[in-house]
Design a protein around this motif. Structure first.
Motif, PDB file in Angstrom:
ATOM      1  N   CYS A  40     -23.744 -54.652  28.328  1.00  0.00           N
ATOM      2  CA  CYS A  40     -23.598 -53.397  29.065  1.00  0.00           C
ATOM      3  C   CYS A  40     -24.992 -52.808  29.295  1.00  0.00           C
ATOM      4  O   CYS A  40     -25.777 -52.705  28.360  1.00  0.00           O
ATOM      5  CB  CYS A  40     -22.734 -52.426  28.264  1.00  0.00           C
ATOM      6  SG  CYS A  40     -22.802 -50.740  28.887  1.00  0.00           S
ATOM      7  N   CYS A  43     -25.102 -49.237  26.882  1.00  0.00           N
ATOM      8  CA  CYS A  43     -25.116 -49.285  25.411  1.00  0.00           C
ATOM      9  C   CYS A  43     -25.638 -50.625  24.886  1.00  0.00           C
ATOM     10  O   CYS A  43     -25.807 -50.798  23.685  1.00  0.00           O
ATOM     11  CB  CYS A  43     -23.727 -49.012  24.850  1.00  0.00           C
ATOM     12  SG  CYS A  43     -22.531 -50.320  25.211  1.00  0.00           S
ATOM     13  N   CYS A  65     -16.894 -49.385  30.458  1.00  0.00           N
ATOM     14  CA  CYS A  65     -17.338 -50.249  29.363  1.00  0.00           C
ATOM     15  C   CYS A  65     -16.417 -50.030  28.159  1.00  0.00           C
ATOM     16  O   CYS A  65     -16.080 -48.896  27.825  1.00  0.00           O
ATOM     17  CB  CYS A  65     -18.786 -49.928  28.993  1.00  0.00           C
ATOM     18  SG  CYS A  65     -19.322 -50.685  27.452  1.00  0.00           S
ATOM     19  N   CYS A  68     -18.835 -48.117  25.207  1.00  0.00           N
ATOM     20  CA  CYS A  68     -19.410 -46.772  25.354  1.00  0.00           C
ATOM     21  C   CYS A  68     -18.714 -45.957  26.448  1.00  0.00           C
ATOM     22  O   CYS A  68     -19.079 -44.810  26.681  1.00  0.00           O
ATOM     23  CB  CYS A  68     -20.909 -46.857  25.642  1.00  0.00           C
ATOM     24  SG  CYS A  68     -21.277 -47.510  27.286  1.00  0.00           S
TER      25      CYS A  68
HETATM   26 ZN   LIG Z   1     -21.461 -49.836  27.222  1.00  0.00          ZN
END
Ligand SMILES: [Zn+2]
Length: 252
Positions: A40, A43, A65, A68
């Protein structure tokens, strides 16, 4: 059985599309496309199979995601679906021979280039070079199609855009010139002319619409790669019909 093959080709396209998303994200950022594994961008959590299923993951995760909850760009499922559909169209029209594979390869490059051009206003040389290497390999594998036809396509495609660029005082970017030369290497000189003609028409129309809708100002950069790509697609599907129609027209 035929339907199964269509489904497989679409799925194959979405998987390649998923890889193209990596290319689109990383190439302009000068990151490697093979390492590190997908993560990601917010994060940095490494993504696993559930996060990486083309199209499906985006729907299942409701576009966020898993770790996060950051929003995932709509570009991901769009590129995956588009690649799947393009592969289907190419298979439907050309079957599964070298020509079809060469177009599947070029379509993948054009999708990457178009999305990078729209987002970053550049056409990375790395992708163009990969395209020329692939193009030369395909020309050798497809030696029975001839060679000169495609070299002339390359010179014509690049040459005419270079000329337009010189006349218009650099409105046509260097990336567009290289891109058109690359397409010439794949389609030969006749379809290069059709692609050039269509991309100018589509580009002018789209530019006028974007300005009319005030999405773009008169002086704004308008990415030309998506129009060249669309023109290429129409040319490989209907190029000879367009050419014949035009020849009949001027002969009366
Ligand atoms: Zn993330």
């Amino acid at each position: 059985m035929k339907i199964l093959l269509y489904i497989l080709i679409f799925l194959f396209g979405t998987i390649i599309g998923s890889f193209l998303n990596v290319v689109i994200y990383r190439t302009p950022r000068k990151e490697s496309i093979v390492y590190p594994p997908s993560h990601c961008p917010k994060c940095e959590h490494e993504l696993n199979a559930i996060d990486l299923m083309p199209i499906l993951s985006y729907i299942l995760l409701k576009g966020r995601c898993r770790y996060c909850k950051e929003k995932i760009s709509i570009r991901y499922p769009v590129v995956e679906t588009l690649t799947g559909i393009l592969f289907l169209i190419i298979y439907y029209k050309f079957g599964l021979d070298f020509k079809a594979f060469s177009y599947i390869f070029l379509a993948s490059l054009l999708i990457s280039i178009s999305f990078i051009d729209m987002e970053h206003k550049i056409i990375p040389n790395k992708i163009i070079i990969a395209g020329f290497i692939g193009g030369i390999i395909f020309r050798m594998l497809m030696y029975n199609y001839g060679f000169m036809d495609y070299i002339i396509g390359l010179l014509l495609g690049g040459g005419i855009l270079l000329l337009i660029s010189l006349i218009s005082g650099g409105e046509m970017g260097g990336g567009d010139i290289k891109l058109m030369a690359l397409i010439g290497l794949f389609v030969g000189w006749k379809l290069t002319i059709v692609t050039l003609f269509l991309s100018v028409v589509i580009g002018a129309l789209a530019g006028a619409i974007l300005v009319a809708l005030k999405i773009k100002g008169r002086k704004d950069y308008i990415s030309f790669a998506p129009y060249i790509s669309l023109a290429w697609l129409i040319s490989i599907l209907y190029g000879y019909e367009i050419l014949n129609f035009y020849i009949k027209l001027i002969r009366g």
